[in-house]
Design a protein around this motif. Structure first.
Motif, short mmCIF file in Angstrom:
data_model
loop_
_atom_site.label_atom_id
_atom_site.label_comp_id
_atom_site.label_asym_id
_atom_site.label_seq_id
_atom_site.Cartn_x
_atom_site.Cartn_y
_atom_site.Cartn_z
N LEU A 188 0.84 -1.21 0.00
CA LEU A 188 0.00 0.00 0.00
C LEU A 188 0.87 1.26 0.00
N THR A 189 2.00 1.21 0.73
CA THR A 189 2.91 2.37 0.74
C THR A 189 3.46 2.60 -0.66
N SER A 190 3.87 1.48 -1.28
CA SER A 190 4.48 1.58 -2.61
C SER A 190 3.52 2.23 -3.60
N ILE A 191 2.23 1.84 -3.54
CA ILE A 191 1.25 2.42 -4.47
C ILE A 191 1.20 3.95 -4.27
N GLN A 192 1.33 4.38 -2.99
CA GLN A 192 1.19 5.81 -2.71
C GLN A 192 2.44 6.60 -3.08
N THR A 193 3.61 5.95 -3.07
CA THR A 193 4.84 6.72 -3.27
C THR A 193 5.48 6.51 -4.63
N GLU A 194 5.14 5.42 -5.34
CA GLU A 194 5.79 5.10 -6.62
C GLU A 194 5.51 6.19 -7.66
N ILE A 195 6.61 6.65 -8.33
CA ILE A 195 6.43 7.74 -9.32
C ILE A 195 6.06 7.16 -10.69
N SER A 196 6.66 5.99 -11.04
CA SER A 196 6.44 5.45 -12.39
C SER A 196 5.02 4.87 -12.50
N ARG A 250 3.53 1.40 -10.77
CA ARG A 250 2.40 1.56 -9.85
C ARG A 250 1.27 0.60 -10.22
N LYS A 251 0.98 0.53 -11.52
CA LYS A 251 -0.07 -0.38 -12.00
C LYS A 251 0.25 -1.82 -11.62
N LYS A 252 1.54 -2.19 -11.82
CA LYS A 252 1.94 -3.57 -11.53
C LYS A 252 1.79 -3.87 -10.04
N VAL A 253 2.07 -2.87 -9.18
CA VAL A 253 1.93 -3.10 -7.74
C VAL A 253 0.44 -3.24 -7.39
N CYS A 254 -0.41 -2.45 -8.07
CA CYS A 254 -1.87 -2.61 -7.87
C CYS A 254 -2.29 -4.04 -8.20
N ASP A 255 -1.71 -4.59 -9.29
CA ASP A 255 -2.02 -5.98 -9.66
C ASP A 255 -1.64 -6.94 -8.54
N LEU A 275 -9.53 -2.27 1.92
CA LEU A 275 -10.84 -1.65 1.63
C LEU A 275 -10.82 -0.18 2.04
N LYS A 276 -10.22 0.09 3.23
CA LYS A 276 -10.12 1.49 3.70
C LYS A 276 -9.30 2.28 2.68
N PHE A 277 -8.20 1.64 2.21
CA PHE A 277 -7.33 2.30 1.23
C PHE A 277 -8.13 2.64 -0.04
N LEU A 278 -9.00 1.71 -0.47
CA LEU A 278 -9.82 1.97 -1.67
C LEU A 278 -10.69 3.20 -1.48
N PHE A 279 -11.41 3.23 -0.34
CA PHE A 279 -12.34 4.35 -0.10
C PHE A 279 -11.57 5.68 -0.02
N VAL A 329 -4.93 12.20 -8.56
CA VAL A 329 -5.42 11.41 -9.70
C VAL A 329 -4.79 10.02 -9.68
N ASN A 330 -3.50 9.98 -9.32
CA ASN A 330 -2.80 8.68 -9.30
C ASN A 330 -3.48 7.71 -8.34
N LEU A 331 -3.90 8.21 -7.18
CA LEU A 331 -4.52 7.32 -6.20
C LEU A 331 -5.91 6.88 -6.67
N ARG A 332 -6.64 7.81 -7.26
CA ARG A 332 -7.97 7.43 -7.77
C ARG A 332 -7.82 6.33 -8.83
N GLU A 333 -6.80 6.53 -9.67
CA GLU A 333 -6.55 5.54 -10.73
C GLU A 333 -6.18 4.18 -10.12
N SER A 334 -5.33 4.21 -9.07
CA SER A 334 -4.90 2.95 -8.44
C SER A 334 -6.09 2.21 -7.84
N ALA A 335 -6.98 2.98 -7.15
CA ALA A 335 -8.14 2.33 -6.53
C ALA A 335 -9.00 1.66 -7.59
#
Length: 1096
Positions: free
Chosen positions: A93-101, A105-110, A132-136, A144-150
Motif C-alpha cells: 500500500l505504501t508503494s502504491i502511494q509513493t511510486e512515481i512510475s 504503480r499499475k503492476k503493484v496494484c495488480d 478496503l479502507k485504502f480503496l475508499f 489522480v494517481n490514487l484514484r486511478e490505483s483504486a
C-alpha cells in the motif's frame, strides 16, 4: 554488508531472467527456482521499493511477485510469520502511494489485487480490511494517481468486498458514478467504465444487482465512444464481454447500445479491429440473447449492409490465381470478419429475419461491374446457408440458377466464389441439392475445372465437386460416372506433368481427393475405372517424397485406400501387398516425420481402411502399425492456466485457444495434434471392432490408454472413441479367459461409472452410457459390486431428477418476455436431447435387469418413484414411452417378483394400449407380451383384459399406416404370445382365425420371429383352425411364410426358419397340394420359398 551483496546478486539474476540469450535465461530461471519462497518475497519487495533500481528490474520483480502469489500462495503465505505478512501488506500500500512510475504503480496494484483475491476466506471475509479502507480513501483523494490505483485494483478484482458487498452496494455505485463523471481526467472515466463492466460481469447471475446498476450503462457507452477515438479499445472489449456473459444487463439501453455499435462499425476513421469489435457486440447478442435482439430488427437490418461492406474490402492481387500454397485466411481482415459475422448472425437470429434483410442487397451486389462486389455477394450466400436453411430451401431453384451463371464470370476470383457457394450449398442442402440440380451442377463444375490458366479456380471447383459427391446418393451419381472419371483422369494426367515440370501441386491435391470421393460414393461401380487410376496414384506415393509434397502424398494414400474399400477385396487384392509395402515404407520413416506432418493422420486412416478390406489378414501388419498409432493417440496437449496479464504475451496465432474462466483467469490449450489424436483413437476402435480376438495382444496397452481419456475434456471425439472402445476391448480379451476379462473390466468399470456422472456434453454422455450398458451385457451377473451399484444408483437418480428439472426450466422459459417461435425451436432441440439421455438410462437399466434378474429389485426401488412419475398421463409421450419400456424390462427379467410393483404400473399400461401416441402403444403392447410369456400366474386377469383393447388397435382403419405400423405389429405379436403362453386367458378358437389374417409382420423383425415360432407350433401340432378342413388353409400359410422370407422378417440363423422349411418339405411330398400352394404365389414369393429350402 552481506545482505547488500545478496541483493545485488538478486538484481543481476532479475536482469538475466530478461536476457535475450536462451541459455542465460534458462540458467537464471533454474537459479531463481531454487530460492526459498519467503526469501523470494523479501527480495522482490525490496527490488520493487528500491528507488535506485532500474525500471525494467523493478517491473520484472513486480511481475514475478504477482505470479508467485497467484500460483504458490497456499505453499508460501500461510507459513510466513504474522509480522512478515503485515510487512507485505503495508509495503504494497505504501508503494502504491509513493511510486512515481505509472507503469510500476499499475503492476503493484495488480499484486495487491492478487493478494486480496487470496485473502478472502471461504465465508467471504476479507482478511485484509486495510485494503478496503485504502480503496475508499483513494477514490475520494485529490490525487489522480490514487484514484486511478483504486479503480485499477477494483477492476482487477471486483469481488474485493467479499460478503460485505451488499452492505457497501450504494458506496460502490457512488464511487463508480463519481469517477465516470470526472470531467478533467478522460483516463479515469475510461478506467471507471472498465471497472463498472468488470463488476457487472462478476455478478452476472444477480438479476437484482444488474437492474440496480443499469443506470451506469449510459456512462459505459459514452466511455466506449470516447475511448475508441483515443485509440483505446479496452472499454469496447468490456462491452463485448457483457454482450457475451450478461446480455440482459443491456436490455434497458439496448437501442442505444446497438446504435453506438452501428455508428462505430460504419466509421472508416477507426481501425479495422475497432470496427470489427463494434460489430462483434451485435453478433454476440444474436447468439446470447437472440430473442431480445429480434425485437430490434430495424437496427439489425442496418448492420447487414455493414457486414457486406466489410466483405468488399479486398485487395487486387496479381499473383492470386497462380498461388500454389494456400496460406491461411488473414483473420484480421475485414472481409473474413464480415463473412464470419454474417454466418453467425444468420444462425443466431434465423433465416426468417435475416434472409429478407439480405436478399436484395446480394442481388444488387451480384450485378455490380466491380468484381469485389460480385465476389462478396457470392461469399455472403455461402455464409448464410446454414442459418437461413429453411427459407433458402424454398427458393433454392432461383438461387442455384443464378449462382451457376457466375461459374463463367470474367473474373477468376468471382468464379472461385461461385464454386465456394456451390460447395457450401452442396453440404448445407444435401441431399435435396444433389437430387434437384445434379445435371447442371456437375457439368458447371467440370467445365470450371478445365480453367488451366487459373489453377486456384480449378482447385476450388474440384473441392466443390468433393462436397457434392460426398453427400450424393449413389444412384444419382452413376449416370455421370463415365464423364466424371474421364474429366478427372485428363486433369490428373495434365497436373502430374505440371508437378514434374514446374513443381506445382495445388490442383493435383484436390483432384486426388475428388477421385477418392467419387470412388467412395460409386462403390463397386468404380471397378471398371480402377486400372485407369491406380498406377498413377501408386507412382505419386513412390515419388512424392519432398517435404513440400507431404500433403499431396497424404491425400494420395487416402485416395488409394478409399478406392480399395470401394472396389472390394477381390479387385484390390493383386495391388494390396504392393500398397501395403508402400505404406510400410512410409511407416518405417514414420519416426523421422515431424509431429505436424500432414501425412500422419492420412496414414492412420488408411491403415484402418486396409484393415477393413483385408479383414483377418491385416493382423500380420499390426506390429508395424501399432507403434506410431499409439504414439499419436497418446499426444498430450500443452495447457496453461494464465491470468489476463500473462495472456497478452501469448497470441492465438501460435495455435493457442483460450477459455475465459472469469476472475481475470483464462485456460489456454495448444490445439496442435488434437485432431490427429482423435483420429488415432477412432482407428484403435476400428481395429478392435474388425479384428476381434486378433487384436488381443494389444488390448492391455489400449485399455490403459483409453480409460484415462474418458476425462479428456479438450476434445469430444477422443472421449467418444474412449467410450466406444470399452465393450469392443472386452470382446477382444474374451479369448484370454474369464480371469483376464474380469481384470480388464475392473480396470474400466469405475471410470465408466464416474464419467456418466461428470460428462458435460450430452452427445458424448449418451455414447458413454450406451457403452456402459453394452459392457454390463457382456460381463453379465456379478460384474458390479455394492459400491458400483451405490454410485450408479445415485447417478441415474440424478439424471432422472435433472430430466424433470429441465422440463420445468423449459416451462419457465416459455413464460419469458422474449419467448418467440425461434426460442420454441431451440427448446424443442433441448427436449430431444433430454429424451435421448432418458433412452440411455433405459438402456443401462435394461442391461442391469437382464444380467442380475430379480435380485437387483431392492436396488431399483430408489428409482421407482421417478419411473412412476414418467408414466403419469400428464407427462409428454416420450417420458411415458420410456417409463413403460423400463417396466417392460422389470416384467421380462424380474418376474414373478415384479408383481409387487403391479399396482403402480398395470393400470397406466392398460390405458396406454389405446394411447394417441403410437410409441406409447408399442411400449404397452410389448409389456403385455412379456407378461404372458414371463410374468407368471398373477398377471392372468390383466392379459384377459388387454386382449380386446389390442384387437381394437389392430382393427382400426389406419393401423397399418407408416407411423402406426410398429405399434400395431407389437399388438399382433402380444395377442399371439397370450394365445401361446396363456391360452386360458383368451378364447383361442375365436381369435386365432383373425390372428392368421394379420400375419406376416413386416416391420418389427424381432416380434416377427415370435409369431413364426408360434405359427410353427400350431402347424406341427396339426391345429385344425390353422390348417383348415382338408388343409384348405395351407396356401394361405405358404403365402405368410413366403412374404416373411422375402421381407427378411426371418433370418436363416433363426431356429424357426428350419422348422418352416420342414413344413414346406412335408407339403412337397404330396404332389397336388404342393402345386396348389405354389400356384397362388407370385415370382418373388416363389423365389423366397426356394431360397428357404436351399438355406435352412
Amino acid at each position: 554488508m552481506a545482505e547488500q551483496q545478496q541483493q545485488q546478486q538478486f538484481y543481476l539474476l532479475l536482469g538475466n531472467l530478461m536476457s535475450p540469450d536462451n541459455n542465460v535465461r534458462k540458467q537464471s530461471e533454474e537459479a531463481y527456482d531454487t530460492i526459498v519462497g519467503q526469501t523470494k518475497i523479501t527480495f522482490l519487495l525490496q527490488a520493487i521499493r528500491d528507488v535506485s533500481a532500474a525500471e525494467e528490474v523493478k517491473q520484472m520483480a513486480a511481475v514475478l511477485l504477482r505470479r508467485l502469489l497467484s500460483s504458490s500462495f497456499e505453499e508460501i503465505y500461510p507459513g510466513l510469520t504474522l509480522e512478515m505478512q503485515t510487512v507485505i501488506k503495508t509495503e504494497l500500500l505504501t508503494s502504491i502511494q509513493t511510486e512515481i512510475s505509472p507503469n510500476i504503480r499499475k503492476k503493484v496494484c495488480d499484486i495487491a489485487a492478487e493478494l486480496t483475491r487470496n485473502l478472502i476466506d471461504d465465508d467471504g471475509n476479507n482478511q485484509w480490511p486495510e485494503v478496503l479502507k485504502f480503496l475508499f480513501d483513494s477514490v475520494n483523494s485529490d490525487s489522480v494517481n490514487l484514484r486511478e490505483s483504486a479503480l485499477h485494483i477494483f477492476w482487477n478484482f471486483p469481488g474485493i468486498f467479499g460478503n460485505q458487498q451488499q452492505h457497501y452496494m450504494e458506496v460502490i455505485k457512488r464511487m463508480l458514478v463519481q469517477c465516470m463523471q470526472d470531467q478533467d481526467n478522460p483516463h479515469i472515466r475510461t478506467l471507471a467504465a472498465r471497472a463498472a463492466s468488470a463488476f457487472v460481469l462478476s455478478n452476472e447471475g444477480n438479476t437484482a444487482l444488474l437492474k440496480h446498476f443499469s443506470d451506469l450503462l449510459p456512462g459505459i457507452l459514452q466511455a466506449v465512444n470516447e475511448s475508441c477515438y483515443q485509440s483505446d479499445d479496452s472499454v469496447l472489449k468490456s462491452l463485448v464481454e457483457i454482450a457475451d456473459t450478461a446480455p440482459k444487463y443491456l436490455r434497458p439501453n439496448l437501442e442505444a447500445t446497438l446504435q453506438l455499435c452501428l455508428k462505430l462499425c460504419a466509421d472508416s476513421n477507426l481501425t479495422n479491429m475497432q470496427r470489427q469489435l463494434a460489430l462483434e457486440v451485435i453478433v454476440t447478442l444474436s447468439e446470447t440473447a437472440a430473442a431480445m435482439l429480434r425485437k430490434h430488427t430495424a437496427i439489425v437490418a442496418l448492420s447487414v449492409p455493414q457486414m457486406l461492406a466489410m466483405m468488399v474490402d479486398l485487395e487486387d492481387d496479381e499473383e492470386w490465381s497462380m498461388a500454389d500454397e494456400l496460406e491461411d485466411d488473414d483473420f484480421d481482415s475485414n472481409a473474413v470478419a464480415g463473412e464470419s459475422a454474417l454466418d453467425r448472425i444468420a444462425c443466431g437470429l434465423g433465416g426468417k429475419i435475416i434472409l429478407p434483410m439480405i436478399k436484395q442487397h446480394i442481388m444488387t451486389m451480384l450485378q455490380n461491374p466491380d468484381w469485389k462486389y460480385r465476389h462478396a455477394g457470392l461469399m455472403a450466400l455461402s455464409a448464410i446457408g446454414e442459418g437461413c436453411h429453411q427459407q433458402m430451401e424454398a427458393i433454392l431453384q432461383e438461387i442455384v440458377s443464378f449462382v451457376l451463371i457466375f461459374c463463367s464470370d470474367p473474373h477468376p476470383r468471382v468464379r472461385y466464389a461461385a464454386c465456394n457457394a456451390i460447395g457450401q450449398m452442396a453440404t448445407d442442402f444435401a441431399p435435396t441439392f444433389q437430387k434437384k440440380f445434379h445435371d447442371k451442377v456437375i457439368s458447371a463444375l467440370l467445365q470450371t475445372m478445365e480453367d488451366q490458366s487459373n489453377p486456384r479456380v480449378q482447385a476450388h471447383a474440384a473441392a466443390a465437386l468433393i462436397n457434392f459427391t460426398e453427400d450424393c446418393p449413389k444412384s444419382l451419381l452413376i449416370p455421370y460416372l463415365d464423364s466424371l472419371v474421364q474429366h478427372l483422369h485428363v486433369i490428373m494426367v495434365a497436373k502430374l506433368q505440371e508437378l514434374i515440370q514446374k513443381g506445382t501441386k495445388l490442383v493435383l491435391e484436390q483432384v486426388v481427393t475428388s477421385i477418392a470421393s467419387v470412388a467412395d460414393t460409386a462403390e463397386e461401380k468404380f471397378v471398371p475405372y480402377y486400372d485407369l487410376f491406380m498406377p498413377s496414384l501408386k507412382h505419386i506415393v513412390e515419388n512424392a517424397v519432398q517435404k513440400e509434397l507431404r500433403l499431396l502424398r497424404g491425400k494420395t494414400i487416402e485416395c488409394i485406400s478409399l478406392i480399395g474399400l470401394a472396389v472390394g477385396k477381390e479387385k484390390f487384392m493383386p495391388d494390396a501387398s504392393a500398397v501395403m509395402q508402400l505404406l510400410l515404407k512410409t511407416q518405417t520413416d514414420f519416426n523421422d516425420l515431424e509431429d505436424d506432418d500432414p501425412q500422419i493422420s492420412y496414414m492412420i486412416s488408411a491403415w484402418a481402411r486396409m484393415c477393413k478390406i483385408l479383414g483377418k489378414e491385416f493382423q500380420q501388419y499390426l506390429p508395424v502399425v501399432m507403434g506410431p498409432l499409439m504414439k499419436t493417440a497418446s499426444i498430450k496437449p500443452e495447457v496453461a492456466l494464465l491470468d489476463t496479464q500473462d495472456m497478452e504475451s501469448i497470441s492465438e496465432d501460435d495455435g493457442w485457444e483460450f477459455v475465459n474462466l472469469g476472475d481475470q483467469q483464462s485456460f489456454g490449450i495448444k490445439t496442435a495434434g488434437l485432431e490427429e489424436k482423435a483420429t488415432a483413437c477412432q482407428m484403435l476402435v476400428c481395429y478392435a471392432k474388425e479384428l476381434k480376438e486378433g487384436f488381443v495382444e494389444y488390448t492391455e496397452q489400449v485399455v490403459k490408454l483409453m480409460v484415462p481419456l474418458l476425462k479428456f475434456y479438450f476434445h469430444d471425439g477422443v472421449r467418444v472413441a474412449a467410450a466406444e472402445s470399452m465393450p469392443l476391448l472386452l470382446e477382444c480379451a474374451r479369448v484370454r479367459g474369464p480371469e483376464y476379462l474380469t481384470q480388464m473390466w475392473h480396470f474400466m468399470c469405475d471410470a465408466l461409472i464416474k464419467s456418466i456422472g461428470t460428462e458435460p456434453d450430452s452427445d458424448v454422455l449418451s455414447e458413454i452410457m450406451h457403452s456402459f450398458a453394452k459392457c454390463i451385457e457382456l460381463m453379465g451377473d456379478g460384474c458390479l459390486n455394492n459400491e458400483h451399484f451405490e454410485e450408479l444408483g445415485g447417478i441415474l437418480k440424478g439424471k432422472l431428477e435433472e430430466h424433470f428439472k429441465n422440463q420445468e426450466l423449459r416451462h419457465t422459459k416459455r413464460q419469458d418476455e422474449d419467448y418467440d417461435e425461434q426460442v420454441e425451436e431451440s427448446l424443442q432441440d433441448e427436449d430431444e436431447n433430454d429424451v435421448y439421455i432418458l433412452t440411455k438410462v433405459s438402456d443401462i437399466l435394461h442391461s442391469v435387469f437382464s444380467s442380475y434378474k430379480e435380485k437387483v429389485l431392492p436396488w431399483f426401488e430408489q428409482l421407482l418413484q421417478l419411473i412412476v412419475q414418467l408414466i403419469c398421463p400428464s407427462r409428454p409421450w416420450a417420458d411415458r414411452q420410456w417409463g413403460l419400456c423400463i417396466f417392460d424390462d422389470v416384467v421380462e427379467h424380474c418376474s414373478p417378483a415384479s408383481f409387487k410393483y403391479a399396482e403402480v404400473f398395470l393400470q397406466p399400461m392398460l390405458q396406454s394400449l389405446c394411447d394417441t401416441s403410437p410409441e406409447v402403444r408399442q411400449a404397452a403392447a410389448y409389456g403385455v407380451g412379456v407378461m404372458a410369456q414371463y410374468g407368471g400366474e398373477l398377471y392372468r386377469p390383466f392379459c384377459t383384459e388387454a386382449i380386446p383393447l389390442m384387437v381394437r388397435v389392430i382393427q382400426s382403419a389406419d393401423s397399418r399406416v407408416k407411423e402406426n405400423v410398429n405399434a400395431t405389429e407389437n399388438c399382433i405379436s402380444a395377442v399371439g404370445k397370450v394365445m401361446r403362453f396363456r391360452p386360458e386367458c383368451v378364447n383361442v378358437n375365436e381369435i386365432l382365425p383373425h390372428w392368421l389374417n394379420w400375419l406376416p409382420l413386416l416391420e418389427d423383425k424381432e416380434e416377427a420371429v415370435h409369431t413364426f415360432d408360434f405359427l410353427c407350433d400350431l402347424i406341427e401340432s396339426n391345429n385344425p383352425i390353422v390348417l383348415g378342413p382338408d388343409n384348405a388353409n395351407l396356401p394361405r400359410v405358404f403365402l405368410i411364410i413366403a412374404d416373411g422370407v422375402a421381407n427378411e422378417s426371418v433370418k436363416t440363423e433363426d431356429a424357426c426358419s428350419k422348422r418352416m422349411a420342414d413344413v414346406i418339405r412335408q407339403v412337397q411330398g404330396s404332389g397336388g397340394l404342393w402345386t396348389q400352394c405354389v400356384s397362388t404365389l407370385n415370382e418373388t414369393q416363389q423365389k423366397a420359398i426356394q431360397e428357404l429350402l436351399n438355406t435352412a
